[in-house]
Design an enzyme around this catalytic site. Sequence first.
Site, PDB file in Angstrom:
ATOM      1  N   LYS A  83      24.970   7.807 -54.104  1.00 11.55           N
ATOM      2  CA  LYS A  83      25.105   9.238 -53.799  1.00 11.55           C
ATOM      3  C   LYS A  83      24.054   9.618 -52.763  1.00 11.55           C
ATOM      4  O   LYS A  83      22.859   9.361 -52.952  1.00 11.55           O
ATOM      5  CB  LYS A  83      24.909  10.015 -55.107  1.00 11.55           C
ATOM      6  CG  LYS A  83      25.589  11.350 -55.172  1.00 11.55           C
ATOM      7  CD  LYS A  83      25.533  11.868 -56.604  1.00 11.55           C
ATOM      8  CE  LYS A  83      26.037  13.272 -56.693  1.00 11.55           C
ATOM      9  NZ  LYS A  83      25.744  13.853 -58.014  1.00 11.55           N
TER      10      LYS A  83
HETATM   11  C1  E4P Z   1      27.519  16.754 -58.590  1.00  9.26           C
HETATM   12  O1  E4P Z   1      27.684  15.570 -58.441  1.00  9.26           O
HETATM   13  C2  E4P Z   1      26.329  17.368 -59.204  1.00  9.26           C
HETATM   14  O2  E4P Z   1      25.761  16.427 -60.088  1.00  9.26           O
HETATM   15  C3  E4P Z   1      26.586  18.578 -60.052  1.00  9.26           C
HETATM   16  O3  E4P Z   1      27.963  18.865 -60.167  1.00  9.26           O
HETATM   17  C4  E4P Z   1      25.703  19.738 -59.744  1.00  9.26           C
HETATM   18  O4  E4P Z   1      26.016  20.810 -60.585  1.00  9.26           O
HETATM   19  P1  E4P Z   1      25.064  22.079 -60.749  1.00  9.26           P
HETATM   20  O5  E4P Z   1      25.259  22.987 -59.589  1.00  9.26           O
HETATM   21  O6  E4P Z   1      25.525  22.709 -62.031  1.00  9.26           O
HETATM   22  O7  E4P Z   1      23.665  21.544 -60.851  1.00  9.26           O
END
Ligand code: E4P
Length: 217
Positions: A83
């Site tokens: 990622k």
């Molecule tokens: C995506 O891969 C992220 O891990 C996640 O969806 C972030 O979500 P949040 O905005 O609730 O932290």
Amino acid sequence: MKFFVDTAEVEEIRDLLDTGLLDGVTTNPSLIAKSGRDFKEVIAEICALTDNPVSAEVAALDTNGMIAEGEHLASIASNVVVKLPLTMDGLRACAHFKRVGIHTNVTLCFSVNQALLAAKSGATYVSPFIGRLDDINLDGGALIRDIRTIYDNFGLETEIIAASIRSANHVSEAALAGSDIATIPPGVIRTLSHHPLTNSGVAQFLKDWKDTGQSIF
Ligand code: E4P
């Protein structure tokens, strides 16, 4: 639409796996911090539970650092997806991983142009954050729809992961907008089956069944 679970809690993943609903897992540095556990250990444990894609996020900000960290993370298991943040350095690292055949999830996407760049850099997945856009009174669902249109216009194969999902409504919104995947917190996944008419219907059927005095066996 595929379902990924957005968590670093191994027990939550284990619990949800036998529902047959999970097509993958995403984590991020905040979720790892919340788990209080060693990052690589958590990723290895998750990958031992599933062959589906498991996103693990780099912490470096520069391309070379991201490449070094990403290669290290990818060596944990063959289903690790690296990622990367949607920055120019992240996109360069993404292009590198495309060349060497390592899957990537380009994250923190908040605009159509960013999604276009992720696809052009060869990202396997792009993660538009719909909840964080809604938080500031912008339209996360519209972003997913627009990315879908543009990817379809040009036959771009990057899969869209609707991320930052906060509610059951976000899940249906992502599906209606044509997202390939939604990455969903475990608590929200569990709410998706809830409906008051299902509960009252089950109660009524059970009562009527008891009145018949019969048993299935
Ligand atoms: C995506 O891969 C992220 O891990 C996640 O969806 C972030 O979500 P949040 O905005 O609730 O932290």
